[in-house]
Design an enzyme around this catalytic site. Structure first.
Site, PDB file in Angstrom:
ATOM      1  N   PHE A  72     -14.321  -3.383   2.143  1.00 44.16           N
ATOM      2  CA  PHE A  72     -15.307  -2.319   1.944  1.00 44.16           C
ATOM      3  C   PHE A  72     -15.618  -2.114   0.462  1.00 44.16           C
ATOM      4  CE2 PHE A  72     -13.345  -0.773   6.101  1.00 44.16           C
ATOM      5  CZ  PHE A  72     -14.198  -1.566   6.843  1.00 44.16           C
ATOM      6  N   ARG A 100      -0.883  -4.787   3.411  1.00 40.27           N
ATOM      7  CA  ARG A 100      -0.662  -3.974   4.600  1.00 40.27           C
ATOM      8  C   ARG A 100       0.736  -4.112   5.205  1.00 40.27           C
ATOM      9  NH1 ARG A 100      -1.218  -4.647  10.029  1.00 40.27           N
ATOM     10  NH2 ARG A 100      -1.732  -2.754  11.197  1.00 40.27           N
ATOM     11  N   GLU A 145     -19.091   3.938   0.943  1.00 40.42           N
ATOM     12  CA  GLU A 145     -18.422   3.291  -0.191  1.00 40.42           C
ATOM     13  C   GLU A 145     -19.330   3.115  -1.403  1.00 40.42           C
ATOM     14  OE1 GLU A 145     -18.448   2.175   2.948  1.00 40.42           O
ATOM     15  OE2 GLU A 145     -16.373   2.512   3.574  1.00 40.42           O
ATOM     16  N   HIS A 161      -5.486  -4.063   2.648  1.00 35.45           N
ATOM     17  CA  HIS A 161      -5.989  -4.932   3.710  1.00 35.45           C
ATOM     18  C   HIS A 161      -6.577  -6.230   3.134  1.00 35.45           C
ATOM     19  CE1 HIS A 161      -5.346  -1.223   5.747  1.00 35.45           C
ATOM     20  NE2 HIS A 161      -5.572  -1.776   6.911  1.00 35.45           N
ATOM     21  N   ARG A 212       0.839  -1.210   0.000  1.00 40.56           N
ATOM     22  CA  ARG A 212       0.000   0.000   0.000  1.00 40.56           C
ATOM     23  C   ARG A 212       0.872   1.257   0.000  1.00 40.56           C
ATOM     24  NH1 ARG A 212      -2.269   0.161   6.291  1.00 40.56           N
ATOM     25  NH2 ARG A 212      -0.266  -0.231   7.277  1.00 40.56           N
TER      26      ARG A 212
END
Lengths: 322, 282
Positions: A89, A172, A64, A114, A16
């Site tokens: 999400f 992550r 979202e 994630h 990320r």
């Protein structure tokens, strides 16, 4: 401020972080690039972009579903929206991805951080183990899972240049760089990282670095492994899968994702249809994760270096008996 | 066929009813309630060219309540952008007139729909995209009243106000009914004006079948000084113009119109015998 050496993804960066740094470099070349965030910029790596290009950073709040359809509308006006949030999400807005983005063929890029057990302490709710399966199933969507900072730097440029909907996984945890500086990401192509005739391992994402180590371990046992880094899951590189399976007659897939619907399934689809070959899928076995450090979780759920090696050795024994 | 002297909107309603009859399924009630506004926007108000539909600096109309896309098809037919024979291919295989709009099949419909509220957010994204790039064009998004029950609508309402999208005008086709029943018997929407005001929008109320009110509201809503997004709450009658459909929720659809239903509706809509035969023929 721009193009400083600090803003290039490097070893020990998480995917990320490397992705977020790449965006800064690309933002100058692509003035239509805009980044959408749902109040998790610090978690997805796009805080660098927010700091450097505040006018092109669109805060969507914790909403979202609206964010995905807004991105599609922005794309309709000629912008190139990169939508970022935690992978789970994005699943929350799955139907918006399906209709507003994919069915409409809008030029929207989704980047999910994630992913997998690699998330660690946040626990099972945040560890997305279904994203590859979910996005792979939607027509018009491409799916990319980079393995290292070097690869995600290149893949980030690609997703901006490519016209059409794409889902890309980031990650992550800090990662040791596992690819050479000469490595070239190619969309839709698997890449040989080692050559051998006893066994093929096909891996993606954080499992590629681990698989490189497993190849070395198996070499000591006189097992010569052909390792393929499969960073595009859709469209899958059928040619390299069949070519390698013909050479080794045994294939193992390794991924930080459910064994249902991900890389393992994509490879199984190719082999069963075009070149039936014994296949072992290594991944998370149809279960959710839990809190813990990423390395502890990988060990518990069988996707760390030692478990991968042992699973392969046991499987080979059974295959030989068979 | 030659257009008669009666009002355009009734002719468009006739086109809607006959296209749904030929399709064998569709949602006549909500299509008929929004005709006056859709026709006004396309014919008189928007800066829009059917043939230049990918021009970035155009006004956009987004039919977020996508089951009512037959209203757009009928307006296009009346404006002679598509033929009557094509209109009769609605919902049929290989037609670009999909049951819910598909922007890949037919770019002039602007948006793909079939899942409520997504068109609204899509319109918001277009408004923001235009604003960021310095275009002065406007975006009009029509949403249904039942559609207001989608959480995404209120996500978008907050977002549009936060980003000061004065170039966005939303129209609520407030016919007070949804698929199964009256809104107030499903999930009540009132006080609707207060809801939008508290979300930071300019709110206008009109009779959605009154041409003068329709004309005036859009010039008021889209004044260039606008910093806030606007919403026009258009009070309308579901099934407007067809006596046996008006204010009866079961005509929301998806319904199959019989030949008798269709003939009676066309009579109500003041079609001549000759017009009825042309509209009824395959």
């Amino acid at each position: 401020m721009l193009r400083s050496p600090d803003l290039v993804g490097k070893s020990q960066d998480s995917l990320r972080e490397a992705f977020g740094k790449s965006l800064i470099l690309l933002a100058e070349d692509y003035p239509s690039l805009v980044v959408l965030d749902a109040d998790v910029a610090g978690g997805t790596g796009v805080h660098h972009f927010r700091k450097n290009f505040p006018d092109r950073f669109i805060q969507c709040g914790i909403a979202e579903q609206n964010m995905i359809s807004v991105a599609a509308g922005m794309a309709e006006t000629g912008l190139i929206p990169i939508v970022t949030t935690f992978a789970v999400f994005l699943l929350r807005a799955y139907e918006q991805v399906r209709l507003s983005v994919a069915y409409s063929q809008m030029n929207v890029k989704l980047v999910g951080s994630h992913c997998g057990l690699d998330v660690g302490p946040d626990g099972g709710s945040a560890q997305c183990l279904e994203d590859i399966a979910a996005f792979r199933a939607i027509p018009n969507m491409s799916v990319i899972v980079p393995a290292s900072p070097i690869e995600i730097n290149q893949a980030t440029r690609f997703i901006i240049e490519h016209k059409g909907p794409i889902y890309m996984r980031s990650g992550r945890s800090p990662l040791e760089e596992c690819l050479d500086n000469s490595y070239k990401f190619e969309f839709g192509k698997g890449k040989y990282l080692s050559r051998g005739s006893d066994l093929t391992i096909i891996s993606c994402g954080v499992c590629t670095g681990r698989s490189i180590q497993v190849v070395k371990d198996l070499k000591e046992l006189d097992i010569n492994v052909e390792l393929i880094n499969m960073s595009t899951i859709k469209p899958i590189d059928q040619k390299i899968i069949i070519e390698s399976a013909k050479r080794t007659s045994k294939v193992v897939t390794v991924e930080d994702h459910s064994i249902i619907g991900g890389l393992g399934s994509a490879v199984a689809e190719v082999l069963s249809e075009y070149h039936p070959t014994p296949l072992k899928r290594i991944g998370v076995k149809d279960t959710f994760g839990e809190s813990g450090e990423p390395d502890e979780l990988a060990c518990k759920y069988g996707i760390d270096q030692v478990s991968i090696k042992n699973t392969i050795i046991n499987w080979l024994k059974n295959e030989t008996k068979g | 066929m030659t257009k008669s002297v009666k009002s355009n909107v009734n002719y468009i309603r006739s086109l809607i009813v006959s296209s749904i009859y030929h399709a064998g399924s569709g949602h006549p009630g909500g299509c008929l309630s929004c005709v006056d506004i859709v026709d006004y926007l396309y014919r008189y108000h928007m800066s829009y060219s059917f043939l230049d539909c990918d021009n970035v600096s155009r006004d956009r109309f987004i039919m977020s309540k996508g089951h009512c896309v037959p209203t757009i098809y009928a307006v296009f037919c009346d404006m002679e952008y598509i033929s009557l024979s094509e209109l009769k291919t609605l919902r049929k295989i290989n037609s670009r007139l999909q049951g819910h709009s598909h922007r890949v099949a037919f770019p002039q419909v602007e948006v793909s729909t079939g899942s409520l509220a997504q068109g609204f957010s899509f319109a918001i994204g277009e408004s923001l995209g235009l604003k960021l790039q310095g275009y002065s064009n406007n975006v009009y998004a029509m949403i249904g009243d039942g559609e207001l029950q989608e959480g995404q609508i209120w996500e978008g309402a907050m977002f549009a106000a936060h980003h000061n999208l004065g170039n966005l005008c939303t129209i609520v086709d407030y016919n007070k009914m949804q698929s199964d029943d009256l809104n107030e018997n499903i999930i009540k929407l009132e006080p609707l004006q207060n809801k939008w005001e508290s979300f930071g929008w300019n709110v206008f109320n009109i009779d959605g079948h009154n041409p003068n009110q329709i004309r005036e509201v859009f010039s008021a809503a889209m004044s260039k000084e606008n910093q806030k997004p606007s919403v026009v709450i258009a009070h309308t009658i579901k099934g407007k113009g067809v006596s046996y459909m008006e204010s009866i929720p079961s005509w929301h659809g998806s319904v199959k119109l019989t030949e008798e239903d269709c003939r009676k509706a066309l009579k109500d809509l003041e079609c001549t015998d000759n017009e009825i035969e042309v509209l009824m023929s395959a």
